[in-house]
Design a protein around this motif. Structure first.
Motif, PDB file in Angstrom:
ATOM      1  N   VAL A   1       0.826  -1.215   0.000  1.00 42.05           N
ATOM      2  CA  VAL A   1       0.000   0.000   0.000  1.00 42.05           C
ATOM      3  C   VAL A   1       0.856   1.260   0.000  1.00 42.05           C
ATOM      4  O   VAL A   1       0.389   2.339   0.359  1.00 42.05           O
ATOM      5  N   GLU A   2       2.117   1.146  -0.405  1.00 38.84           N
ATOM      6  CA  GLU A   2       3.018   2.288  -0.337  1.00 38.84           C
ATOM      7  C   GLU A   2       2.544   3.437  -1.219  1.00 38.84           C
ATOM      8  O   GLU A   2       2.590   4.607  -0.814  1.00 38.84           O
ATOM      9  N   ALA A   3       2.086   3.140  -2.434  1.00 39.34           N
ATOM     10  CA  ALA A   3       1.633   4.194  -3.338  1.00 39.34           C
ATOM     11  C   ALA A   3       0.390   4.891  -2.790  1.00 39.34           C
ATOM     12  O   ALA A   3       0.282   6.125  -2.823  1.00 39.34           O
ATOM     13  N   LEU A   4      -0.555   4.114  -2.244  1.00 38.76           N
ATOM     14  CA  LEU A   4      -1.778   4.711  -1.708  1.00 38.76           C
ATOM     15  C   LEU A   4      -1.488   5.567  -0.482  1.00 38.76           C
ATOM     16  O   LEU A   4      -2.064   6.642  -0.298  1.00 38.76           O
ATOM     17  N   ILE A   5      -0.599   5.096   0.388  1.00 33.64           N
ATOM     18  CA  ILE A   5      -0.269   5.874   1.587  1.00 33.64           C
ATOM     19  C   ILE A   5       0.396   7.188   1.198  1.00 33.64           C
ATOM     20  O   ILE A   5       0.130   8.242   1.807  1.00 33.64           O
ATOM     21  N   PHE A   6       1.274   7.158   0.190  1.00 29.58           N
ATOM     22  CA  PHE A   6       1.882   8.409  -0.267  1.00 29.58           C
ATOM     23  C   PHE A   6       0.817   9.382  -0.759  1.00 29.58           C
ATOM     24  O   PHE A   6       0.852  10.572  -0.447  1.00 29.58           O
ATOM     25  N   MET A   7      -0.151   8.891  -1.521  1.00 31.24           N
ATOM     26  CA  MET A   7      -1.197   9.774  -2.042  1.00 31.24           C
ATOM     27  C   MET A   7      -2.035  10.369  -0.909  1.00 31.24           C
ATOM     28  O   MET A   7      -2.416  11.534  -0.950  1.00 31.24           O
ATOM     29  N   VAL A   8      -2.310   9.561   0.116  1.00 28.55           N
ATOM     30  CA  VAL A   8      -3.079  10.074   1.256  1.00 28.55           C
ATOM     31  C   VAL A   8      -2.301  11.170   1.974  1.00 28.55           C
ATOM     32  O   VAL A   8      -2.840  12.231   2.303  1.00 28.55           O
ATOM     33  N   LYS A   9      -1.015  10.934   2.231  1.00 23.53           N
ATOM     34  CA  LYS A   9      -0.195  11.943   2.915  1.00 23.53           C
ATOM     35  C   LYS A   9      -0.124  13.232   2.116  1.00 23.53           C
ATOM     36  O   LYS A   9      -0.290  14.335   2.664  1.00 23.53           O
ATOM     37  N   PHE A  10       0.124  13.116   0.814  1.00 23.27           N
ATOM     38  CA  PHE A  10       0.231  14.318  -0.011  1.00 23.27           C
ATOM     39  C   PHE A  10      -1.099  15.054  -0.077  1.00 23.27           C
ATOM     40  O   PHE A  10      -1.140  16.291  -0.034  1.00 23.27           O
ATOM     41  N   SER A  11      -2.199  14.317  -0.158  1.00 22.54           N
ATOM     42  CA  SER A  11      -3.515  14.956  -0.205  1.00 22.54           C
ATOM     43  C   SER A  11      -3.823  15.690   1.094  1.00 22.54           C
ATOM     44  O   SER A  11      -4.385  16.787   1.082  1.00 22.54           O
ATOM     45  N   VAL A  12      -3.453  15.091   2.217  1.00 23.65           N
ATOM     46  CA  VAL A  12      -3.675  15.750   3.511  1.00 23.65           C
ATOM     47  C   VAL A  12      -2.851  17.028   3.604  1.00 23.65           C
ATOM     48  O   VAL A  12      -3.342  18.076   4.060  1.00 23.65           O
ATOM     49  N   LEU A  13      -1.592  16.982   3.175  1.00 20.21           N
ATOM     50  CA  LEU A  13      -0.757  18.188   3.203  1.00 20.21           C
ATOM     51  C   LEU A  13      -1.333  19.280   2.309  1.00 20.21           C
ATOM     52  O   LEU A  13      -1.357  20.463   2.690  1.00 20.21           O
ATOM     53  N   ALA A  14      -1.804  18.906   1.129  1.00 20.56           N
ATOM     54  CA  ALA A  14      -2.416  19.889   0.237  1.00 20.56           C
ATOM     55  C   ALA A  14      -3.652  20.508   0.881  1.00 20.56           C
ATOM     56  O   ALA A  14      -3.862  21.730   0.817  1.00 20.56           O
ATOM     57  N   GLY A  15      -4.477  19.672   1.529  1.00 25.63           N
ATOM     58  CA  GLY A  15      -5.652  20.202   2.209  1.00 25.63           C
ATOM     59  C   GLY A  15      -5.296  21.146   3.332  1.00 25.63           C
ATOM     60  O   GLY A  15      -5.944  22.181   3.531  1.00 25.63           O
ATOM     61  N   VAL A  16      -4.237  20.824   4.083  1.00 24.40           N
ATOM     62  CA  VAL A  16      -3.811  21.701   5.194  1.00 24.40           C
ATOM     63  C   VAL A  16      -3.332  23.041   4.666  1.00 24.40           C
ATOM     64  O   VAL A  16      -3.703  24.103   5.190  1.00 24.40           O
ATOM     65  N   PHE A  17      -2.496  23.033   3.624  1.00 22.12           N
ATOM     66  CA  PHE A  17      -1.948  24.289   3.101  1.00 22.12           C
ATOM     67  C   PHE A  17      -3.043  25.192   2.534  1.00 22.12           C
ATOM     68  O   PHE A  17      -3.006  26.412   2.701  1.00 22.12           O
TER      69      PHE A  17
END
Length: 733
Positions: free
Chosen positions: A545-561
């Motif tokens: 699930v490495e690719a999916l976890i990366f997408m979740v982390k990046f999406s959360v960071l984008a939402g925070v910014f």
């Protein structure tokens, strides 16, 4: 010197130590037997893993993959000792788990002396029945995982990574640990019927609680699945739906067991069977007819076709494939099916008879203290006698009120609080405690204010305990008060803030999920120099699930910014009232525009020049040494992000410092507070970067350098701090 532990804690530790020593002394003469059990479990697991399990797990993993994905799929060992250490680790765990029951059995006398073993002998058939039921449930949960969940999940995950251009090359350690974790979670989740039934039967948790809190159970299932299954909707549904069905079945089983306990002595199974013999006979005949029709009208062929479609090699054989004739086989199978149907029917009629004998729950006629407040509405709460609230504690009253609020019944919650306060006030009056005028006024205010005043009083109490009543701006109480004031100003806008975050996070994840990750990789490869081709740089996924976890982390960071400017906009009036900033609320638009411009400029510079040059340099250096490049997707994509968006973030730091100076933060404060800034940057780098201390410092040092550049810019703009862009805010002074 007084001990750091209180007397109760010391007593508990001593009792635990004595119990452990007693267990070891009691089992001393049998430790060899326990060790033999452990050794058998260890060696059997080690040999089974080496001989059968790896090939079996690989076959399950590849069973639902497309042909081209299966050809690229591989399992690798990243260190020379991965396989043997993994086998030894799993063998140790299995050996210990098998040896624990034997150790407990040989130490039962010592445990019985200390009250940790049942004093009354439990029939062995009951223990065997519960153990068999638990093992069967665990095996059923694991079978669902290996037979349904894993094949579809790995087929989906590997296909997704392959379509995005990342080779599914799993580390044997990560792959095995992932399978083991999910297998254990499925096995434990399958214990739900046993768990709920046992708690209901022992009346530790009433059956009615499990029945009424089913919404909480559904949310808990999805939260549990979010931690123990891949973060994509497909596997979430495959995880949650069976558990919700299992929860419903557990409720029904618990209801049967509890009902049987309440009225078991008044109902006899033989009498029920005699009363409904005709229906039970019909069910038996129907079971035989179903089996006959299944084999005679194409049911076996349809089932085998379905198994073939699912990728299973198992097939249902014709009835004449055994050692007996087809007629005898059909008769035997039909008798089994008929017996099962008749047993289910008998259980239903027994349950109906039991339920008819049970008195309504929670009821002692004429006893007002036995009234179930949770089942009443607001009018019923107000009409209930005072005795119903006499033995109620404040925690219980607030629990009933909280449950009413969760059910969107604020009127009932207010009625519960009012009646509890009224009863408490009457009790104090009867005890002769007149109290002071201030206390009576406070009681009347509390009675009139209801939930709101009670919450305020609880918050004031917490603050007083935290700060010893000090609320000056220089101590923790003052900071707490300021933070609460700012958060209260955001409460009315929380829906918009959360909605903004969800929209941005969901949009970014959907874009990456639907091909954006592949598009970024292809576009970035085209920007690399000619001497470094795309074929020379391989990107792999070591974890499923490495690719999916990366997408979740990046999406959360984008939402925070994206959400931060929205939070700043709504918090600006409160910050201005506290004296933290100056200027109008519209200043946020200027801030957002300036920071967005700096971010886009830095991103363009990093994406077009810095990132390709950096990655091509690293790749060329490795290729010149004759190495094969296989970057992990997590490291490769974060390297791209740090050298693109990271450059924009670095460019924003000097811009933000100038904006803060224009809002009332003086240059001298920025210069003197560099240590706090460094600690904050180090903390953020530790949280948002990969788990590597070198990477953490590689991120922190450029941030600190950008802060130094910002100080130099502000120094020039403010003429060395002599003329700030705005007078210092009151909060600073």
């Amino acid at each position: 010197m007084s001990s750091a532990l209180d007397q109760d804690t010391q007593q508990t530790l001593m009792e635990g130590r004595d119990t452990l020593f007693a267990i070891l002394r009691s089992a001393q003469k049998d430790l060899q037997k326990v060790f033999v059990v452990f050794l058998i479990g260890f060696l059997a697991t080690f040999w089974t893993l080496r001989t059968y399990i790896w090939d079996w797990l690989r076959g399950i993993t590849e069973s639902r993959m497309r042909a081209e994905v299966g050809d690229s799929f591989d399992i690798i060992a990243t260190t020379p000792f991965d396989v043997i250490l993994l086998q030894a680790k799993i063998g140790l765990i299995v050996g210990v788990l098998i040896a624990i029951p034997a150790l407990l059995y040989f130490t039962r006398d010592a445990l019985r002396e200390r009250g940790y073993w049942p004093q009354t002998p439990i029939p062995r058939w009951k223990v065997a029945l519960v153990a068999t039921f638990a093992v069967a449930l665990f095996a059923g949960g694991a079978a669902y995982g290996f037979g349904v969940f894993f094949p579809f999940m790995f087929g989906f995950l590997a296909g997704f990574g392959f379509d995005a251009g990342f080779a599914p090359t799993y580390s044997i350690v990560m792959w095995t640990e992932f399978i083991v974790l999910l297998t254990i979670s499925f096995g434990l989740a399958a214990q739900m019927p046993l768990f709920i039934t046992a708690l209901s039967y022992a009346e530790i948790v009433p059956y009615e609680t499990f029945r009424d809190k089913w919404r909480h159970a559904v949310v808990g299932i999805f939260v549990f699945g979010a931690f123990f299954s891949p973060p994509d909707p497909f596997t979430q549904i495959m995880w949650a739906v069976p558990l919700m069905v299992l929860y419903g079945s557990s409720l029904y089983l618990a209801k049967i067991v509890v009902t049987a306990k309440r009225a078991g002595a008044r109902v006899r199974v033989r009498s029920v069977a005699r009363s409904h013999w005709n229906v039970l006979t019909g069910l038996f005949v129907a079971g035989m007819a179903v089996i006959y029709g299944y084999h005679e009208y194409g049911g076996r062929t349809a089932t085998n076709d379905l198994l073939a479609w699912a990728g299973s090699s198992y097939r249902i054989l014709p009835p004449d494939a055994g050692i007996v004739s087809a007629e005898v086989s059909l008769l035997l199978y039909g008798a089994i099916a008929g017996a099962i149907l008749a047993t289910v029917g008998l259980a239903y009629y027994v349950y109906v008879a039991l339920e008819a004998e049970v008195e309504p729950a929670g009821t002692a006629m004429g006893d007002p203290t036995a009234i179930d407040l949770g089942s009443l509405d607001a009018a019923g709460i107000r009409a209930a006698p005072p005795e119903a609230f006499a033995d109620l504690t404040e925690d219980e009253a607030m629990g009933y009120a909280g449950a009413a609020l969760e059910a969107d019944d604020a009127d009932k919650a207010q009625a519960i609080v009012d009646r509890f306060d009224e009863t408490e006030h009457l009790r104090e009056s009867e005890d002769g405690d007149e109290g002071s005028e201030d206390e009576r006024a406070e009681a009347e205010t509390t009675e009139a204010g209801g939930l709101g005043d009670r919450t305020s009083r609880a918050g004031d109490t917490f603050l007083a305990e935290l700060t010893d009543g000090e609320t000056d701006s220089d101590d923790i109480g003052g900071y707490y008060t300021d933070i609460v004031f700012i958060l209260n100003s955001l409460r009315s806008r929380s829906f918009r803030i959360v909605l903004t975050f969800i929209i941005v996070m969901g949009g970014v994840f959907a874009w990456l999920y639907s091909g954006g990750l592949r598009d970024v990789r292809v576009d970035f490869y085209q920007r690399l120099p000619e001497e470094v081709t795309a074929d020379s740089i391989g990107v792999i996924t070591l974890h499923p699930v490495e690719a999916l976890i990366f997408m979740v982390k990046f999406s959360v960071l984008a939402g925070v910014f994206v959400t931060l400017p929205v939070i700043a906009y709504y918090a600006w009036p409160s910050l201005r009232e506290l004296g933290v900033v100056r200027g109008h609320q519209r200043s946020i638009f200027i801030w957002t525009g300036a920071l967005a411009g700096g971010m886009l400029g830095g991103f363009a510079l990093g994406y077009s020049i810095i990132a390709p040059v950096t990655i091509s340099f690293l790749a060329a250096d490795a290729l010149s040494a004759g190495m094969i490049i296989s970057y992990r997707i997590n490291d490769f994509m974060w390297l791209i992000i740090f050298t693109t968006i990271g450059i924009g973030f670095l460019a924003d730091i000097p811009i933000l410092m100038v904006l803060l100076n224009s809002a009332g933060i003086p240059y001298n404060s920025m210069r003197k507070r560099w240590r706090e800034v460094f600690i904050t940057m180090l903390t953020l780098a530790a949280v948002f970067t990969p788990a590597d201390i070198i990477t953490m410092f590689l991120v922190t040092i450029p941030l600190l350098f950008a802060y130094g550049v910002g100080l130099a810019v502000v120094f020039l703009v403010t003429f060395g701090g002599r003329r700030d862009l705005a007078p210092p805010a009151e909060f600073i002074t």
